[in-house]
Each structure stands twice: as C-alpha cells, then as structure tokens.
Design a protein around this motif. Sequence first.
Motif, PDB file in Angstrom:
ATOM      1  N   ARG A   1       0.824  -1.200   0.000  1.00 49.63           N
ATOM      2  CA  ARG A   1       0.000   0.000   0.000  1.00 49.63           C
ATOM      3  C   ARG A   1       0.859   1.251   0.000  1.00 49.63           C
ATOM      4  O   ARG A   1       0.498   2.259  -0.607  1.00 49.63           O
ATOM      5  N   HIS A   2       1.993   1.162   0.666  1.00 49.57           N
ATOM      6  CA  HIS A   2       2.889   2.313   0.717  1.00 49.57           C
ATOM      7  C   HIS A   2       3.867   2.338  -0.460  1.00 49.57           C
ATOM      8  O   HIS A   2       4.314   3.408  -0.861  1.00 49.57           O
ATOM      9  N   GLN A   3       4.106   1.184  -1.064  1.00 56.22           N
ATOM     10  CA  GLN A   3       5.093   1.113  -2.127  1.00 56.22           C
ATOM     11  C   GLN A   3       4.503   1.450  -3.493  1.00 56.22           C
ATOM     12  O   GLN A   3       5.211   1.988  -4.357  1.00 56.22           O
ATOM     13  N   LEU A   4       3.179   1.161  -3.744  1.00 52.26           N
ATOM     14  CA  LEU A   4       2.601   1.337  -5.088  1.00 52.26           C
ATOM     15  C   LEU A   4       2.591   2.793  -5.528  1.00 52.26           C
ATOM     16  O   LEU A   4       3.007   3.096  -6.664  1.00 52.26           O
ATOM     17  N   PRO A   5       2.133   3.749  -4.748  1.00 52.48           N
ATOM     18  CA  PRO A   5       2.198   5.137  -5.210  1.00 52.48           C
ATOM     19  C   PRO A   5       3.633   5.583  -5.514  1.00 52.48           C
ATOM     20  O   PRO A   5       3.876   6.260  -6.506  1.00 52.48           O
ATOM     21  N   LEU A   6       4.535   5.170  -4.693  1.00 52.92           N
ATOM     22  CA  LEU A   6       5.933   5.540  -4.923  1.00 52.92           C
ATOM     23  C   LEU A   6       6.454   4.916  -6.205  1.00 52.92           C
ATOM     24  O   LEU A   6       7.124   5.583  -7.014  1.00 52.92           O
ATOM     25  N   LEU A   7       6.104   3.639  -6.412  1.00 57.09           N
ATOM     26  CA  LEU A   7       6.560   2.974  -7.637  1.00 57.09           C
ATOM     27  C   LEU A   7       5.891   3.585  -8.864  1.00 57.09           C
ATOM     28  O   LEU A   7       6.508   3.685  -9.935  1.00 57.09           O
ATOM     29  N   ALA A   8       4.578   4.017  -8.758  1.00 57.19           N
ATOM     30  CA  ALA A   8       3.878   4.632  -9.893  1.00 57.19           C
ATOM     31  C   ALA A   8       4.554   5.949 -10.269  1.00 57.19           C
ATOM     32  O   ALA A   8       4.760   6.250 -11.450  1.00 57.19           O
ATOM     33  N   ARG A   9       4.901   6.720  -9.262  1.00 60.02           N
ATOM     34  CA  ARG A   9       5.594   7.975  -9.550  1.00 60.02           C
ATOM     35  C   ARG A   9       6.950   7.712 -10.190  1.00 60.02           C
ATOM     36  O   ARG A   9       7.336   8.372 -11.170  1.00 60.02           O
ATOM     37  N   ARG A  10       7.646   6.766  -9.653  1.00 57.35           N
ATOM     38  CA  ARG A  10       8.953   6.460 -10.238  1.00 57.35           C
ATOM     39  C   ARG A  10       8.799   5.951 -11.658  1.00 57.35           C
ATOM     40  O   ARG A  10       9.612   6.270 -12.537  1.00 57.35           O
ATOM     41  N   LEU A  11       7.705   5.134 -11.958  1.00 58.67           N
ATOM     42  CA  LEU A  11       7.489   4.610 -13.306  1.00 58.67           C
ATOM     43  C   LEU A  11       7.164   5.744 -14.272  1.00 58.67           C
ATOM     44  O   LEU A  11       7.671   5.783 -15.405  1.00 58.67           O
ATOM     45  N   ALA A  12       6.365   6.707 -13.849  1.00 58.67           N
ATOM     46  CA  ALA A  12       6.016   7.837 -14.718  1.00 58.67           C
ATOM     47  C   ALA A  12       7.260   8.666 -15.029  1.00 58.67           C
ATOM     48  O   ALA A  12       7.470   9.089 -16.176  1.00 58.67           O
ATOM     49  N   GLU A  13       8.066   8.866 -14.007  1.00 60.51           N
ATOM     50  CA  GLU A  13       9.295   9.628 -14.229  1.00 60.51           C
ATOM     51  C   GLU A  13      10.222   8.892 -15.180  1.00 60.51           C
ATOM     52  O   GLU A  13      10.806   9.506 -16.088  1.00 60.51           O
ATOM     53  N   GLN A  14      10.343   7.597 -15.027  1.00 59.40           N
ATOM     54  CA  GLN A  14      11.209   6.829 -15.897  1.00 59.40           C
ATOM     55  C   GLN A  14      10.668   6.810 -17.324  1.00 59.40           C
ATOM     56  O   GLN A  14      11.442   6.883 -18.299  1.00 59.40           O
ATOM     57  N   ASP A  15       9.323   6.732 -17.479  1.00 60.92           N
ATOM     58  CA  ASP A  15       8.723   6.717 -18.831  1.00 60.92           C
ATOM     59  C   ASP A  15       8.979   8.052 -19.525  1.00 60.92           C
ATOM     60  O   ASP A  15       9.326   8.086 -20.713  1.00 60.92           O
ATOM     61  N   LEU A  16       8.803   9.152 -18.785  1.00 64.14           N
ATOM     62  CA  LEU A  16       9.060  10.461 -19.375  1.00 64.14           C
ATOM     63  C   LEU A  16      10.520  10.594 -19.787  1.00 64.14           C
ATOM     64  O   LEU A  16      10.823  11.089 -20.890  1.00 64.14           O
ATOM     65  N   ARG A  17      11.394  10.165 -18.910  1.00 66.24           N
ATOM     66  CA  ARG A  17      12.822  10.249 -19.220  1.00 66.24           C
ATOM     67  C   ARG A  17      13.164   9.372 -20.413  1.00 66.24           C
ATOM     68  O   ARG A  17      13.963   9.751 -21.278  1.00 66.24           O
ATOM     69  N   LEU A  18      12.470   8.206 -20.558  1.00 61.85           N
ATOM     70  CA  LEU A  18      12.741   7.309 -21.683  1.00 61.85           C
ATOM     71  C   LEU A  18      12.266   7.918 -22.984  1.00 61.85           C
ATOM     72  O   LEU A  18      12.952   7.855 -24.013  1.00 61.85           O
ATOM     73  N   ARG A  19      11.072   8.530 -22.958  1.00 63.35           N
ATOM     74  CA  ARG A  19      10.566   9.132 -24.184  1.00 63.35           C
ATOM     75  C   ARG A  19      11.458  10.272 -24.648  1.00 63.35           C
ATOM     76  O   ARG A  19      11.727  10.432 -25.847  1.00 63.35           O
ATOM     77  N   ARG A  20      11.863  11.076 -23.714  1.00 62.19           N
ATOM     78  CA  ARG A  20      12.749  12.184 -24.073  1.00 62.19           C
ATOM     79  C   ARG A  20      14.063  11.667 -24.637  1.00 62.19           C
ATOM     80  O   ARG A  20      14.590  12.199 -25.623  1.00 62.19           O
ATOM     81  N   ALA A  21      14.589  10.637 -24.048  1.00 62.29           N
ATOM     82  CA  ALA A  21      15.851  10.083 -24.536  1.00 62.29           C
ATOM     83  C   ALA A  21      15.675   9.505 -25.923  1.00 62.29           C
ATOM     84  O   ALA A  21      16.540   9.682 -26.793  1.00 62.29           O
ATOM     85  N   ILE A  22      14.507   8.800 -26.198  1.00 63.65           N
ATOM     86  CA  ILE A  22      14.280   8.223 -27.530  1.00 63.65           C
ATOM     87  C   ILE A  22      14.142   9.319 -28.567  1.00 63.65           C
ATOM     88  O   ILE A  22      14.683   9.238 -29.684  1.00 63.65           O
TER      89      ILE A  22
END
Length: 444
Positions: free
Chosen positions: A337-358
């Motif tokens: 319950r405490h890890q999912l929001p944190l992981l979702a935020r980290r996933l969104a940040e990583q996706d944005l960083r990946l798109r920008r890099a591509i």
Amino acid sequence: MVRDLLEDALPLIWIEGELSNVARPASGHIYFTLKDSGAQVRCAMFRPKSGWLKFKPADGMHVLVRARVGLYEPRGEFQLVAEHMEPAGEGALQREFEQLKMRLDAEGLFAPERKRALPRYARRIGVITSATGAAIRDVLSVFERRWPLADVEVLPVPVQGREAPPAIVTMLRKASASGRYDVLLLTRGGGSLEDLWAFNDEQVARAIHASAVPVVSAVGHEVDFSIADFVADLRAPTPSAAAELLVPDAHTSAQHLRQLHQRLSTLQQRQLQALGQRTDHLLARLQAQRPQARLARDRERLLNLRRRLAGVLREQSQYRQARLERLQARLLARHPRHQLPLLARRLAEQDLRLRRAIAQILDRRQVDLRHAARALHAVSPLATLERGYAIVFDADGHVLRSAQDVAPGTPLRARLADGELPLVVSTAPVSAPAVAKKKKTPKA
C-alpha cells in the motif's frame, strides 16, 4: 803498539786471587798485586770505578776481579786493569744461586699454577727449624697469641753448615710421609748469604717440591730471598709473619663467630615466623575444605548463578522484543500500500525520461542519416548519370570498360539516369581520339 795488540786481542777476563801490596794514593786509584799459590800479577783500578766498590780492599782478602790485560809502558810490565771487584766467596755463592734459580725455574718448580692453597684452619703444624734459635721462639709466641687451638710440633734440624741440607731434606720427607700435618713451616732467622746457604740447596728445593702437604718458607729477614722461598707454596718475609699467615686471629675469629651466631639466631627466628604463618595459612585452608563450608559456598554459588540466569533471560527477552518491533516497523514501511504510489511515480518519471531520450536519439540519428545520404549521393554513380553519363553492360551484366572488348553485332545495355537502352554494335570499334571528335549515336 804492544799495548794495543794486547788490549785488542784479549777480552775481559775473570780472575780470582788474594790481595797484597794494596795501595790507594790521593788520586783515588787502587794499585795492588793479585796472587795465588803459584803466580802473581800487578793490577790497577782507576777512578771512577774504584769509587764504586762496596767494600774496602785490604791485604789478604780473597777477591774476584773482572779485568782487561794491559801494558805499563814505563816499566815494560804486563798488568791487569780492573773493571770490577767483589769478595770472592760472596760473588761465587751469588752466581751459584742465580744458576740454580734459573735451572729450577726452567724445570717449572717455581710455576704459580703448582702452588697449593693453605688450609684456613690448620689443626696440626710442623715447624722445621733449629730448636734453639730465636725464630722458633717468635713463631711459638705468635701461635700462642693468635690461635692457641693449633697443635704445633717443632721438628728440629740444623739450619747452618754442611750437615743442614741433608737434615732438612730428611725431615721434610718424614713429615710429608707421616700424614700428621696440615702444613709445614720451614724457617730460620736472618744472617749472611753463607749463613742462609742451606736453604739454597738443590736437594732441599726438590724435597719442598715433592712434599705432599703445603710448605711455607720464612728464611731470614724481609730482604733475604732463598731458593726455598721460590719453591715453597707460600713465602713469608719473616718467621713471625709466617706464623700470622698460617693461623687466624682468635679474637677476630671469636668476633666473627659471634656475628655468625647472631645471624643464625635471626635466621632461625625468621624461619620460625615463616613456618608459623604457613601453618596458619594451611589451617585456614583446612577449615575452608570442610563439607559444611563447601556446601555453603556451593549454595551461594548456585544462588548467584540463578540470579545471573534470570538476568540473562530478561536481557534476552527484552532484546528480542525490541528487535521484533524494529522488524515489524520495517515490514510495515515496505507494505505494498505504501510502495505502489511511490513505484507509480517512479514509473512515470522513468517513462518520461525514456521518451525524451528516444526522441533525442531519433533526432540525432535523422541528422546523421541526412548527412550520410548527402555524402553517399555525392559519390553515387546515379549522380554521375544525371550529369549525362551512361554505364554500358555486356550480355552477361558485366560493366564494359574498353571498346576493344566487343565485336560488331554484340548486344549491349546502356544504363542512363532515367532507364536503360538496348544496344547492338554495328561497326568495329574506333580509337578514343576518333570517338572524341565524332560521337556516334547508338542504334536502337
């Protein structure tokens, strides 16, 4: 010339004889005649050597002279010029003394390593000396004063004259063989060299050397030395000094004994105190080893162990409870319950960083592709064809590189910028200059 020959040819000589016609004028020279029973010779002793004499020459005196042969030229007489003069008897005895001393020393009779130590407390002492001389009275007086406990035996012998050496040798051998004595004292009072000569006898020296017990020699005064002194185990300067060396001082020994007695008493008291303390310690240990005492100690030890065990269990329980609480807190912190929001935020940040890099990579690749296309087009054969050139192929599809490689009637293909043309060679090939002047249109 004759005097020079005599003085050069004849060395210094020793001559012995009787003095006569002794004259000593004011000049200090000595003139005399040296004679014996068969001959005589004139002699002279000049200053300063005449002043070095230790005695006064007189008629009838028997002397030993060291001299050189000379010539008294005014009279034409031979004479002896004396360099040294001494009484004949004493000089001969002294030379004999030195010769015997050197010989016995060479044999090792004087060696320090063979000399024996004297007994510290001699019970029986043999004194070899004259029974009527002053030396024995001095020796006995010292013994009586210093150590009355010593058993002193006087072994009488003559100490002067021809009968003295064999008597001394016999007494030394008897005393050594008897086994009665702890030490022997060979002594006599002072006198001249002739008076002490019995103690310079070789047989006496060898008897001292062969003695089974230590021998102390005390012959004459402090300045007198004899062969017996050198051979003996100890040399004393005088008879009285020998007696003092042989026995201890009774007063000093008594004082030493009192000191030893005091030390022994003190040591005994200390040992008794130490033994008493040790006994008390052993008694205390024995009391401590009783069953009642051991049971009491074991009971007290058991209680201590129980208290320590209870304390250890409490400490272990508290430690484990605290550790469990820490683990629960860590586990709760890691709940999904405490890890999912944190992981979702980290996933969104990583996706944005990946798109920008591509996107950045694609932009860079498109730019690189355009540059490569321009560079490739610049060297491409198609660009050459657009400028009006053509590439000719034979029927097998090989590029035709020389006009000499085809014959009339050979079918060919010409590649242009916008397509291909089929060709047939109608005439024989011409040279390159001719072709450069007149270009022939290929026949369709």
